[in-house]
Design a protein around this motif. Structure first.
Motif, mmCIF file in Angstrom:
data_model
loop_
_atom_site.group_PDB
_atom_site.id
_atom_site.type_symbol
_atom_site.label_atom_id
_atom_site.label_comp_id
_atom_site.label_asym_id
_atom_site.label_seq_id
_atom_site.Cartn_x
_atom_site.Cartn_y
_atom_site.Cartn_z
ATOM 1 N N LEU A 280 131.520 -54.518 87.674
ATOM 2 C CA LEU A 280 131.127 -55.843 88.172
ATOM 3 C C LEU A 280 132.242 -56.863 88.011
ATOM 4 N N HIS A 281 133.490 -56.386 87.968
ATOM 5 C CA HIS A 281 134.615 -57.291 87.698
ATOM 6 C C HIS A 281 134.752 -58.379 88.763
ATOM 7 N N ALA A 282 134.245 -58.128 89.974
ATOM 8 C CA ALA A 282 134.388 -59.107 91.052
ATOM 9 C C ALA A 282 133.559 -60.368 90.798
ATOM 10 N N ILE A 283 132.402 -60.211 90.162
ATOM 11 C CA ILE A 283 131.537 -61.371 89.928
ATOM 12 C C ILE A 283 131.662 -61.927 88.514
ATOM 13 N N GLN A 284 132.270 -61.178 87.610
ATOM 14 C CA GLN A 284 132.310 -61.591 86.209
ATOM 15 C C GLN A 284 133.007 -62.934 85.971
ATOM 16 N N PRO A 285 134.077 -63.273 86.689
ATOM 17 C CA PRO A 285 134.697 -64.599 86.462
ATOM 18 C C PRO A 285 133.766 -65.772 86.761
ATOM 19 N N PHE A 286 132.661 -65.515 87.484
ATOM 20 C CA PHE A 286 131.735 -66.589 87.829
ATOM 21 C C PHE A 286 130.532 -66.650 86.888
ATOM 22 N N LEU A 287 130.450 -65.738 85.934
ATOM 23 C CA LEU A 287 129.381 -65.766 84.947
ATOM 24 C C LEU A 287 129.693 -66.814 83.893
ATOM 25 N N PHE A 288 128.697 -67.575 83.489
ATOM 26 C CA PHE A 288 128.961 -68.708 82.594
ATOM 27 C C PHE A 288 129.425 -68.284 81.205
ATOM 28 N N THR A 289 129.272 -67.012 80.855
ATOM 29 C CA THR A 289 129.719 -66.533 79.547
ATOM 30 C C THR A 289 131.132 -65.938 79.568
ATOM 31 N N HIS A 290 131.685 -65.751 80.742
ATOM 32 C CA HIS A 290 132.891 -64.927 80.883
ATOM 33 C C HIS A 290 134.097 -65.500 80.130
ATOM 34 N N HIS A 291 134.263 -66.805 80.148
ATOM 35 C CA HIS A 291 135.459 -67.425 79.558
ATOM 36 C C HIS A 291 135.193 -68.046 78.191
ATOM 37 N N TRP A 292 134.068 -67.705 77.566
ATOM 38 C CA TRP A 292 133.711 -68.357 76.311
ATOM 39 C C TRP A 292 134.764 -68.173 75.217
ATOM 40 N N VAL B 106 120.626 -65.236 78.906
ATOM 41 C CA VAL B 106 121.928 -65.152 78.224
ATOM 42 C C VAL B 106 122.265 -63.695 77.912
ATOM 43 N N ILE B 107 121.300 -62.965 77.367
ATOM 44 C CA ILE B 107 121.533 -61.561 77.025
ATOM 45 C C ILE B 107 121.858 -60.750 78.271
ATOM 46 N N THR B 108 121.122 -60.990 79.354
ATOM 47 C CA THR B 108 121.353 -60.256 80.598
ATOM 48 C C THR B 108 122.741 -60.518 81.153
ATOM 49 N N VAL B 109 123.143 -61.777 81.159
ATOM 50 C CA VAL B 109 124.469 -62.131 81.682
ATOM 51 C C VAL B 109 125.569 -61.517 80.825
ATOM 52 N N GLN B 110 125.379 -61.498 79.511
ATOM 53 C CA GLN B 110 126.377 -60.889 78.628
ATOM 54 C C GLN B 110 126.503 -59.391 78.904
ATOM 55 N N ILE B 111 125.377 -58.737 79.188
ATOM 56 C CA ILE B 111 125.420 -57.311 79.524
ATOM 57 C C ILE B 111 126.166 -57.097 80.836
ATOM 58 N N LEU B 112 125.870 -57.905 81.834
ATOM 59 C CA LEU B 112 126.554 -57.800 83.121
ATOM 60 C C LEU B 112 128.054 -58.034 82.965
ATOM 61 N N ASP B 113 128.412 -58.908 82.033
ATOM 62 C CA ASP B 113 129.823 -59.224 81.820
ATOM 63 C C ASP B 113 130.585 -58.084 81.156
ATOM 64 N N SER B 114 129.861 -57.071 80.674
ATOM 65 C CA SER B 114 130.516 -55.954 79.981
ATOM 66 C C SER B 114 130.763 -54.748 80.873
ATOM 67 N N PHE B 115 130.245 -54.760 82.108
ATOM 68 C CA PHE B 115 130.423 -53.627 83.013
ATOM 69 C C PHE B 115 131.687 -53.803 83.849
#
Length: 298
Positions: free
Chosen positions: A241-253, A229-238
């Motif tokens: 990485l905007h191309a993959i962020q919509p597919f991260l399970f935390t992106h639309h929380w 969870v922590i790793t995905v949240q970090i990836l969602d902040s860069f």
């Protein structure tokens, strides 16, 4: 009843039906589900986690109240500014604070320990002696995880309502879009938002369940789930990485904020729920494939 006491009872029930008719699927599932709920919510760890979640809105409310009475009162993000005008907004503020960190960590602990914890304590093998079936056992654990998501979210919301009512005025609510709705409608919005937040954690439950089938150590499974969870949240902040962020399970929380508009804006919320359903399908299937083919030795 502890797991050590429950397992012989389940095994005995299985032995009784070994020479007779196999229990119906629905009845067997409900028995497993009820047992999982009792074990989950009777654990001291679960009670402590829910207690921490209950304290969080109170701390937020007290801090906002102190700051409001100070020389810089009224400053802060939109939700916090609204709290000073109406205590019901403490529900949305508390959920916005809890969702990125506190709720995922508690859900990750429970989901990660679901199968691995049984293996670590040596009870998983005995559970499978009863004619419950691995699929039904896994489904019961996943459903119990979803119930915990509801309980955890409800704990935050109810504590926020109580603290908000005690610390701030409560009345008609001005939404973030500028319109005003009555208190009854606002409470319904709060229930809807809490339900969406709980559903937003469904993908994490499936991921935690899958991780839990990969190891026989409950601590390792919990740590891996929370770390993910922590790793995905970090990836969602860069931004890179905007191309993959919509597919991260935390992106639309945090899209639940769109439900605090008039009319409610559902596009982001539906994207979130659809993404969670996809994660449940993928990682739920992976957990099933792993668990049903795994050699249970403990």
């Amino acid at each position: 009843m502890s797991r050590a006491e429950a397992v012989p009872a389940v095994a005995a029930a299985g032995a009784e039906t070994a020479h007779g008719r196999r229990p119906q699927t629905a009845a067997g599932f409900l028995a497993l589900f009820r047992n999982e709920l009792l074990l989950t919510f009777r654990r001291m760890r679960t009670i402590v986690l829910l207690g921490i979640l209950a304290v969080l809105p109170v701390l937020i409310g007290v801090v906002v109240r102190i700051e409001t009475d100070g020389p810089r009162g009224g400053e802060g993000p939109a939700f916090i500014a609204q709290v000073t005008q109406n205590g019901l907004f403490l529900v949305f503020t508390a959920l916005a604070v809890a969702l990125p960190v506190f709720l995922p960590m508690t859900v990750g602990v429970v989901a990660g320990d679901s199968v691995a914890g049984e293996s670590a304590t040596g009870t998983l093998r005995y559970l499978l002696v009863a004619p419950a079936g691995r699929t039904r056992l896994l489904a019961a654990k996943f459903t119990a995880g979803l119930v915990f998501c509801l309980a955890a979210t409800a704990t935050v919301a109810v504590a926020a309502v109580i603290a908000g009512t005690a610390l701030f005025p409560v009345g008609d609510v001005t939404l973030i879009s500028g319109e005003t709705i009555g208190l009854g409608q606002a409470l319904l919005r709060a229930v809807l938002v809490a339900a969406v937040v709980a559903a937003s954690l469904a993908g994490l439950v499936a991921i935690g369940l899958f991780v839990s089938t990969l190891t026989g150590s409950g601590i390792a499974a919990m740590a891996a789930t929370v770390g993910l969870v922590i790793t995905v949240q970090i990836l969602d902040s860069f931004p890179q990485l905007h191309a993959i962020q919509p597919f991260l399970f935390t992106h639309h929380w945090l899209t639940f904020g769109d439900l605090l508009r008039e009319p409610m804006y559902w596009d982001g919320v539906l994207k979130n729920l659809g993404l969670q359903a996809a994660y449940v399908a993928v990682f739920g299937s992976a957990a099933w494939a792993r668990f049903t083919s795994r050699d249970i030795t403990a």
